[in-house]
Design a protein around this motif. Structure first.
Motif, PDB file in Angstrom:
ATOM      1  N   GLY A 249      -1.586   1.891 -13.254  1.00 46.60           N
ATOM      2  CA  GLY A 249      -1.535   1.147 -11.997  1.00 46.60           C
ATOM      3  C   GLY A 249      -1.269   1.994 -10.769  1.00 46.60           C
ATOM      4  O   GLY A 249      -0.867   1.488  -9.721  1.00 46.60           O
ATOM      5  N   LYS A 250      -1.479   3.304 -10.889  1.00 43.44           N
ATOM      6  CA  LYS A 250      -1.240   4.169  -9.733  1.00 43.44           C
ATOM      7  C   LYS A 250      -2.540   4.465  -8.976  1.00 43.44           C
ATOM      8  O   LYS A 250      -2.677   5.499  -8.337  1.00 43.44           O
ATOM      9  CB  LYS A 250      -0.575   5.472 -10.178  1.00 43.44           C
ATOM     10  CG  LYS A 250       0.923   5.319 -10.436  1.00 43.44           C
ATOM     11  CD  LYS A 250       1.563   6.655 -10.727  1.00 43.44           C
ATOM     12  CE  LYS A 250       3.051   6.525 -10.935  1.00 43.44           C
ATOM     13  NZ  LYS A 250       3.801   6.348  -9.677  1.00 43.44           N
ATOM     14  N   ASP A 251      -3.510   3.559  -9.087  1.00 44.95           N
ATOM     15  CA  ASP A 251      -4.756   3.725  -8.341  1.00 44.95           C
ATOM     16  C   ASP A 251      -4.697   2.925  -7.045  1.00 44.95           C
ATOM     17  O   ASP A 251      -5.709   2.553  -6.479  1.00 44.95           O
ATOM     18  CB  ASP A 251      -5.953   3.280  -9.193  1.00 44.95           C
ATOM     19  CG  ASP A 251      -5.812   1.853  -9.695  1.00 44.95           C
ATOM     20  OD1 ASP A 251      -4.688   1.323  -9.675  1.00 44.95           O
ATOM     21  OD2 ASP A 251      -6.836   1.269 -10.103  1.00 44.95           O
ATOM     22  N   ASP A 252      -3.467   2.657  -6.557  1.00 42.50           N
ATOM     23  CA  ASP A 252      -3.271   1.813  -5.381  1.00 42.50           C
ATOM     24  C   ASP A 252      -3.144   2.624  -4.101  1.00 42.50           C
ATOM     25  O   ASP A 252      -2.715   2.117  -3.068  1.00 42.50           O
ATOM     26  CB  ASP A 252      -2.007   0.963  -5.581  1.00 42.50           C
ATOM     27  CG  ASP A 252      -0.813   1.834  -5.973  1.00 42.50           C
ATOM     28  OD1 ASP A 252      -1.008   3.068  -6.117  1.00 42.50           O
ATOM     29  OD2 ASP A 252       0.297   1.301  -6.122  1.00 42.50           O
ATOM     30  N   GLY A 253      -3.500   3.915  -4.164  1.00 48.64           N
ATOM     31  CA  GLY A 253      -3.392   4.746  -2.975  1.00 48.64           C
ATOM     32  C   GLY A 253      -2.063   5.477  -2.874  1.00 48.64           C
ATOM     33  O   GLY A 253      -1.833   6.214  -1.918  1.00 48.64           O
ATOM     34  N   SER A 254      -1.195   5.293  -3.866  1.00 50.97           N
ATOM     35  CA  SER A 254       0.108   5.959  -3.800  1.00 50.97           C
ATOM     36  C   SER A 254       0.013   7.430  -4.199  1.00 50.97           C
ATOM     37  O   SER A 254       0.916   8.211  -3.926  1.00 50.97           O
ATOM     38  CB  SER A 254       1.112   5.245  -4.713  1.00 50.97           C
ATOM     39  OG  SER A 254       0.652   5.265  -6.051  1.00 50.97           O
ATOM     40  N   VAL A 255      -1.074   7.799  -4.867  1.00 48.73           N
ATOM     41  CA  VAL A 255      -1.245   9.189  -5.287  1.00 48.73           C
ATOM     42  C   VAL A 255      -2.516   9.760  -4.657  1.00 48.73           C
ATOM     43  O   VAL A 255      -3.576   9.146  -4.715  1.00 48.73           O
ATOM     44  CB  VAL A 255      -1.344   9.307  -6.825  1.00 48.73           C
ATOM     45  CG1 VAL A 255      -1.450  10.770  -7.244  1.00 48.73           C
ATOM     46  CG2 VAL A 255      -0.151   8.653  -7.498  1.00 48.73           C
ATOM     47  N   MET A 256      -2.377  10.922  -4.036  1.00 51.29           N
ATOM     48  CA  MET A 256      -3.507  11.581  -3.397  1.00 51.29           C
ATOM     49  C   MET A 256      -4.060  12.663  -4.328  1.00 51.29           C
ATOM     50  O   MET A 256      -3.312  13.479  -4.851  1.00 51.29           O
ATOM     51  CB  MET A 256      -3.015  12.206  -2.090  1.00 51.29           C
ATOM     52  CG  MET A 256      -3.933  13.228  -1.467  1.00 51.29           C
ATOM     53  SD  MET A 256      -3.021  14.253  -0.291  1.00 51.29           S
ATOM     54  CE  MET A 256      -2.813  13.099   1.044  1.00 51.29           C
TER      55      MET A 256
END
Lengths: 338, 372
Positions: A249-256
C-alpha cells in the motif's frame, strides 16, 4: 595529459591512412560488439549502428558475448573481425581490464577501436571512448530528489537498489553520483557502503532485474518500513520496487523512486507516476557516432580531463524542480529506446 | 572396509529383529549411525526439514524483530514461489535420472508468448493464455522426443534447447518489456497470480472464523497455485500408475522396461508435463513482476536444480519427493531473506547456498550406500 595529445596525433595519422585505404575498397566492414544480445540497451545500439551502416554504405558485423561478463566471447568476436579485415569496431566491453590485450592486438593490426558505454581500464587503450557520464546521470536524479523533497530532504530515509556486490564501474558511479547530488558525504567517491549518513537506510542488490528488484525492495522494506526515497540502478529494478511497494500500500505517493536509463517502458513509468524522475542515456547516438568516426577516421575532440566523449544524459520528469534542468515526458518518449 | 561390512551386518540383523545381546561393544556407536542412515533412507525429507527449522531458529536470533513474523514468512513464500513451481517440474525430470537445464528458458519464452500475444498483438487472453500453456507443453515434448528418439543425454539435449528457447525468446519478444500498466489494461487475467490473498480476512468473512494465528499472513494466488500444483503432482507420483512408472524408470530403466513399462512414453510424458508446469511458472512470474521482462529469470534453471537437490531428491534418479523440493526452495528463500535481514552482503548468501548444495549431495550419497 601529454600522452593523450600524442595519441590523438597518432590517431589522426592512422585516420589519414585509413581514409586513403578505405577509398580503394568497395564496401568496408565495421564491427559492433556488445555485452549481450538480449538487453534492450544493446538491441537499440545495434539498431542504431545498422541504420548508420546503411547510410554510410558499409557492412556491419554485429557480435555479442553470451552473458554480461563473457570476456572470451568478445575476444573471439574481435579475432573474427581482425581476420575479416574490418576497418574498425565499436565495443561495449564486458570486462574492462581483461579485454585490453586483445584490443591492443586489433589496433596493432590497423583496426580502429571505439569503446562505448563502459570505459576500458586504462581508458587510453582504445582510440576513443563514447559513453554516458554515469556520475552526472546519478547527480541529476540526486539533485532532483533533494530539491523536490525540500526541507524534508534533511530527514529522508533512502533505500539503494544497486547492481551487484562487486560494484562494477557503472554501479558505483550512478550510486555515488546520486549521493553527491542529494548532498550526502560519499567518503570514497568510487565505492558505496562506506558512508555514515543517517539518511541511508539500506543498500540491496537488484542485479538490474525486475523480479530480483522486487525481492530486494521487499527485504529493504522489512529493514526500513518508513522509507521515502528509493534510488534504483535502472528502470526494470524500479518497476520491481514499485510492485513491492504496491503490495504494502505504499503506492500512494509516499515513496519517491528515481532511476537511470531512459528506456521507453521507464519513461512511460515516469508518465504514470511510478518513477519520479529518470536520467536518460542515448545508446543509438553512441553507436551512430562511433560508426561515423570509424568510417570517416575523424575522432571528435574529447575533453582531456574527462578522457571520454560524453554522449549526454538528460533528466526526464513530469514535475520539474527549480534549478535542475530537465526535459518533459513527451520529449523523453521521442528520444527513448527499447 | 571392515567397518563397512560390520555395519551392514548390523543393519541386516536389525532388520531381522536380532536380539540386543548380539550387538558387540565397539559396534554400538556405528550402530547408532547406521540406524540414522536407515531412518534417513526411509524418510529422506527429514534432513531438509531439519535444515529449514535450523535456519528459522538461527535467523530468528540473528534478526529478531524482522525475521520471525507472519508477514516476513509470507514474503519468503512469495519470493520462492516461482522457483518452487519450476522445482516441481525439475523434480519430475530428476526422478527419471535426467536433468532439465531449459526450464528457466521455457518459463521466460512462455511468459513472453502469453504477454506479448495478448498485450502487443491484442489477441484475447482467452486465446493468448492457452497458447502460452501450449508453448510450454510443446517445448517439453520437444525435449522428451530428442532425449528418447535420438537417445542423447538429457544434459546435452536441454543445454541445446536452453539456447534454442532463449533465441526464440529474443526473436518473439524483441527484447521489449511489457509494463505492468499496459498488462493491466489489456490482460489483467495474466496478473491474477499476483493478487494478494489474506487468509485471516478470507476465513473470517466467508466462514466467520476468528483464526488469530492466520493474522498477518499475506499470500498471493500464485502461492496457492504453487501449493495446489504441488499437491496434484504429489498425487500423480504416489497414487497413480504413471507416478510409479516414473520412479521405476528413474531407479533402473532396464528393469522397468523388462517389467513391461514403456519407458520411452513415460519419459516423453515427464518432459511434456515438466514443460507445461514451466508455463504455469510463467503465469506466476507475470503476476509477481506485473508485466513481462524478457531479461528476467536468467538463473532460474540452476535455482530450480538447487531447490530439488537441497530437498533431498537424488540426482541419480528414482528417489525423492515433491515435498522435499518445496522445503528445498523454502530453505534457499529463508537463508537468502534471513542473511539479507541480518545485514550480510549477497556474496555470503551465495556462499551459504553453495555449502547447502554440497552438504545435501554428500548426505544423499551416504544414504544411498545402505541400499547398495
Amino acid at each position: 595529459m601529454g600522452k593523450w595529445n600524442i595519441m590523438k596525433a597518432a590517431v589522426a595519422g592512422l585516420a589519414f591512412y585509413g581514409a586513403m585505404a578505405g577509398a580503394s575498397y568497395a564496401a568496408d566492414t565495421v564491427g559492433l560488439i556488445t555485452k549481450t544480445e538480449t538487453n534492450p540497451f544493446f538491441v537499440k545500439m545495434r539498431e542504431g549502428a545498422q541504420a548508420k551502416a546503411k547510410e554510410l554504405g558499409v557492412t556491419l558485423i554485429a557480435a555479442a558475448g553470451k552473458f554480461d561478463g563473457d570476456n572470451d566471447g568478445q575476444v573471439a568476436a574481435i579475432e573474427n573481425l581482425i581476420s575479416a579485415g574490418a576497418k574498425g569496431f565499436a565495443i561495449v566491453p564486458s570486462d574492462s581490464k581483461a579485454i585490453v590485450p586483445t584490443i591492443k592486438k586489433a589496433r596493432d593490426a590497423g583496426l580502429k577501436v571505439i569503446v562505448l558505454d563502459t570505459p576500458l581500464d586504462p581508458m587510453d587503450a582504445a582510440d576513443a571512448t563514447f559513453a554516458t557520464d554515469n556520475r552526472k546521470a546519478g547527480m541529476l536524479i540526486g539533485q532532483w530528489a533533494a530539491k523536490t523533497l525540500g526541507d524534508k530532504a534533511a530527514d529522508a530515509k533512502i533505500v539503494f537498489l544497486d547492481l551487484a556486490t562487486n560494484q562494477p564501474t557503472v554501479d558505483f558511479l550512478r550510486d555515488q553520483g546520486f549521493m553527491q547530488g542529494f548532498g550526502i558525504d560519499v567518503k570514497d567517491p568510487n565505492k558505496y557502503g562506506d558512508e555514515d549518513d543517517k539518511r541511508i537506510c539500506d543498500h540491496e542488490i537488484s542485479q538490474g532485474d525486475q523480479e530480483k528488484g522486487r525481492t530486494a525492495m521487499e527485504n529493504a522494506l522489512q529493514k526500513c518500513p518508513d522509507v521515502n526515497v528509493v534510488y534504483t540502478i535502472n528502470e526494470p529494478a524500479a518497476a520491481g520496487a514499485w510492485e513491492a511497494l504496491k503490495a504494502v500500500g505504499k503506492d500512494d505517493g509516499s515513496v519517491m523512486i528515481v532511476s537511470i536509463d531512459g528506456g521507453c517502458p521507464g519513461v512511460k513509468n515516469v508518465q504514470a507516476g511510478v518513477i519520479g524522475a529518470t536520467s536518460q542515456q542515448y545508446p543509438l547516438k553512441m553507436a551512430a557516432m562511433a560508426l561515423e568516426a570509424i568510417v570517416s577516421g575523424k575522432i571528435p575532440d574529447i575533453d582531456p580531463k574527462m578522457g571520454f566523449l560524453d554522449t549526454g544524459a538528460q533528466l526526464i520528469t513530469a514535475k520539474p524542480a527549480e534549478g535542475v534542468t530537465s526535459i518533459s515526458v513527451e520529449e523523453g518518449l521521442k528520444l527513448c529506446w527499447g | 572396509m571392515s567397518d563397512d561390512t560390520a555395519g551392514s551386518v548390523t543393519a541386516e540383523r536389525g532388520l531381522k529383529g536380532a536380539t540386543e545381546a548380539l550387538a558387540s561393544f565397539d559396534e554400538s556407536d556405528a550402530g547408532a549411525i547406521r540406524r540414522l542412515q536407515a531412518f534417513l533412507h526411509q524418510f529422506p525429507t527429514s534432513i531438509p526439514f531439519f535444515v529449514l527449522l535450523l535456519g528459522v531458529v538461527i535467523f530468528s536470533i540473528a534478526a529478531p524483530d524482522k525475521f520471525f513474523a507472519p508477514f516476513n514468512f509470507s514474503l519468503v513464500l512469495q519470493q520462492v514461489t516461482i522457483i518452487a513451481v519450476l522445482g516441481v517440474a525439475q523434480t519430475l525430470i530428476i526422478l527419471t535420472a535426467g536433468i532439465d537445464l531449459s526450464v528457466g528458458a521455457i518459463m521466460i519464452l512462455c511468459s513472453v508468448v502469453m504477454g506479448r500475444t495478448a498485450v502487443v498483438y491484442g489477441v484475447p487472453v482467452l486465446i493468448a493464455f492457452p497458447l502460452g500453456l501450449l508453448c510450454g507443453l510443446a517445448c517439453g515434448v520437444v525435449n522428451g522426443l530428442i532425449v528418447t528418439m535420438l537417445r542423447l543425454p538429457p544434459f546435452i539435449v536441454t543445454l541445446g534447447t536452453w539456447s534454442i528457447f532463449g533465441a526464440l525468446n529474443v526473436w518473439y519478444s524483441q527484447s521489449e518489456t511489457i509494463r505492468q500498466q499496459d498488462m493491466e489494461a489489456a490482460a489483467p487475467f495474466l496478473q491474477w497470480t499476483g493478487t494478494i490473498f489474506k487468509p485471516y480476512d478470507f476465513f473470517s468473512k466467508t466462514l466467520g472464523l476468528d483464526w488469530t494465528f492466520l493474522k498477518g499472513w499475506v499470500l498471493t494466488y500464485g502461492s496457492l497455485v504453487m501449493l495446489i500444483l504441488a499437491f496434484v503432482i504429489w498425487y500423480v507420483l504416489n497414487r497413480t500408475a504413471l507416478g510409479r512408472h516414473i520412479y521405476a524408470t528413474g531407479d533402473d530403466p532396464d528393469a522397468a522396461r523388462l517389467a513391461g513399462i514403456n519407458t520411452k512414453r513415460t519419459l516423453i510424458a515427464v518432459y511434456g508435463l515438466a514443460g507445461f508446469i514451466c508455463a504455469i511458472a510463467a503465469w506466476v512470474l507475470i503476476g509477481r513482476i506485473g508485466g513481462v521482462s524478457p531479461q528476467a529469470g536468467q538463473t532460474a534453471n540452476l535455482d530450480s536444480i538447487t531447490a530439488v537437490v537441497i530437498g533431498g531428491t537424488s540426482l541419480f534418479g528414482g528417489r525423492g519427493s515433491i515435498v522435499g523440493t518445496l522445503i528445498g526452495a523454502l530453505i534457499v528463500g529463508v537463508f537468502r531473506n534471513g542473511l539479507a535481514l541480518s545485514g550480510l552482503e549477497l556474496l555470503w548468501q551465495d556462499f551459504a547456498v553453495g555449502v547447502l548444495i554440497i552438504v545435501a549431495v554428500t548426505i544423499d550419497q551416504w544414504i544411498r550406500r545402505i541400499s547398495a
